[in-house]
Design an enzyme around this catalytic site. Sequence first.
Site, PDB file in Angstrom:
ATOM      1  N   CYS A  74       0.861  -1.181   0.000  1.00 48.88           N
ATOM      2  CA  CYS A  74       0.000   0.000   0.000  1.00 48.88           C
ATOM      3  C   CYS A  74       0.906   1.243   0.000  1.00 48.88           C
ATOM      4  CB  CYS A  74      -0.892  -0.020   1.239  1.00 48.88           C
ATOM      5  SG  CYS A  74      -1.931   1.432   1.353  1.00 48.88           S
ATOM      6  N   CYS A 198      -5.143   6.101  -4.269  1.00 46.86           N
ATOM      7  CA  CYS A 198      -4.407   4.840  -4.111  1.00 46.86           C
ATOM      8  C   CYS A 198      -2.969   5.076  -4.588  1.00 46.86           C
ATOM      9  CB  CYS A 198      -5.078   3.754  -4.939  1.00 46.86           C
ATOM     10  SG  CYS A 198      -4.194   2.197  -4.893  1.00 46.86           S
TER      11      CYS A 198
HETATM   12  N1  LIG Z   1      -6.074  -2.621  -1.898  1.00 44.43           N
HETATM   13  C1  LIG Z   1      -4.777  -2.897  -2.434  1.00 44.43           C
HETATM   14  C2  LIG Z   1      -3.626  -2.561  -1.549  1.00 44.43           C
HETATM   15  C3  LIG Z   1      -3.690  -1.154  -1.035  1.00 44.43           C
HETATM   16  C4  LIG Z   1      -3.352  -0.094  -2.063  1.00 44.43           C
HETATM   17  C5  LIG Z   1      -3.247   1.249  -1.400  1.00 44.43           C
HETATM   18  N2  LIG Z   1      -4.405   1.916  -1.032  1.00 44.43           N
HETATM   19  C6  LIG Z   1      -2.180   2.134  -1.966  1.00 44.43           C
HETATM   20  O1  LIG Z   1      -2.147   3.322  -1.591  1.00 44.43           O
HETATM   21  O2  LIG Z   1      -1.319   1.661  -2.690  1.00 44.43           O
HETATM   22  C7  LIG Z   1      -4.649  -4.373  -2.817  1.00 44.43           C
HETATM   23  O3  LIG Z   1      -5.091  -5.251  -2.065  1.00 44.43           O
HETATM   24  O4  LIG Z   1      -4.072  -4.646  -3.874  1.00 44.43           O
END
Ligand SMILES: N[C@@H](CCC[C@H](N)C(=O)O)C(=O)O
Length: 259
Positions: A74, A198
């Site tokens: 993340c 994200c």
């Molecule tokens: N939900 C994603 C991992 C988290 C991504 C995140 N919010 C970021 O900032 O990179 C997954 O399970 O692939």
Amino acid sequence: MKLSFYKYQGTGNDFVMIDNRQQLFDKNNTKLVAKLCDRRFGIGADGLILLENHPELDFKMVYYNADGNESSMCGNGGRCLTAFANYLGIINKKATFEAIDGLHHAFIENKVVKLQMQDVLSVEKHQNHVFLNTGSPHHVQMKSQLQELSIKEIGSKIRYGQPYNETGANVNFVKKLSENTFQVRTYERGVEDETLSCGTGVTAVAIAMFETGETKSNLITLETEGGNLQVTFDKEKGIYRNIWLIGPAVQVFKGTISW
Ligand SMILES: N[C@@H](CCC[C@H](N)C(=O)O)C(=O)O
């Protein structure tokens, strides 16, 4: 049982942070993590992050999605965890830590965190989308209009569809605003909804836009629903290296919760 926690956000991607250096948190309790992230029955967050001791590095990051499952990297969480480590006095202005995808360097100054991401060795170009892994898997697709899209509806169809199926991918919809600025909205796997930003997603978008010729710039601004992030990188012999994700990481509140 009582638990002390901190709440952080990085461009609106929000996280429950727990100082687990004493190893007191029940790491296999998926239901507890999901409950703490629940916006009605818990604290409310897109994910939960444990800060743990590391034998050689400054700290270790353990990341869980809001559904309670431990997941891949993340980016916004890594930036927020760096701010948390700075708040706890573990680091001053720079950090080196271990996450599920390997070692990361980070710098913090005036609540802005610059996080080095893993090299990207391959980018799959398809007719209507690009797929790449920036620590987490990302589907990147251009759209002429983003505002009226139901991201949850169309994102979940792609996330659960072929070729991703149950394992899934995060899904990013992108609109070009200028040579080096792109608007991004992301459906996140494990939250199973749109999040306001994200980090691994905007990193994937920046590289995908460069790879497909949408930009010639290697310093790209990504406008998310929760604010702006920047991504820089170098491309050498087909490999994206020296990738940095840059943006604000802020403590929102702290508290204790009983369950
Ligand atoms: N939900 C994603 C991992 C988290 C991504 C995140 N919010 C970021 O900032 O990179 C997954 O399970 O692939």
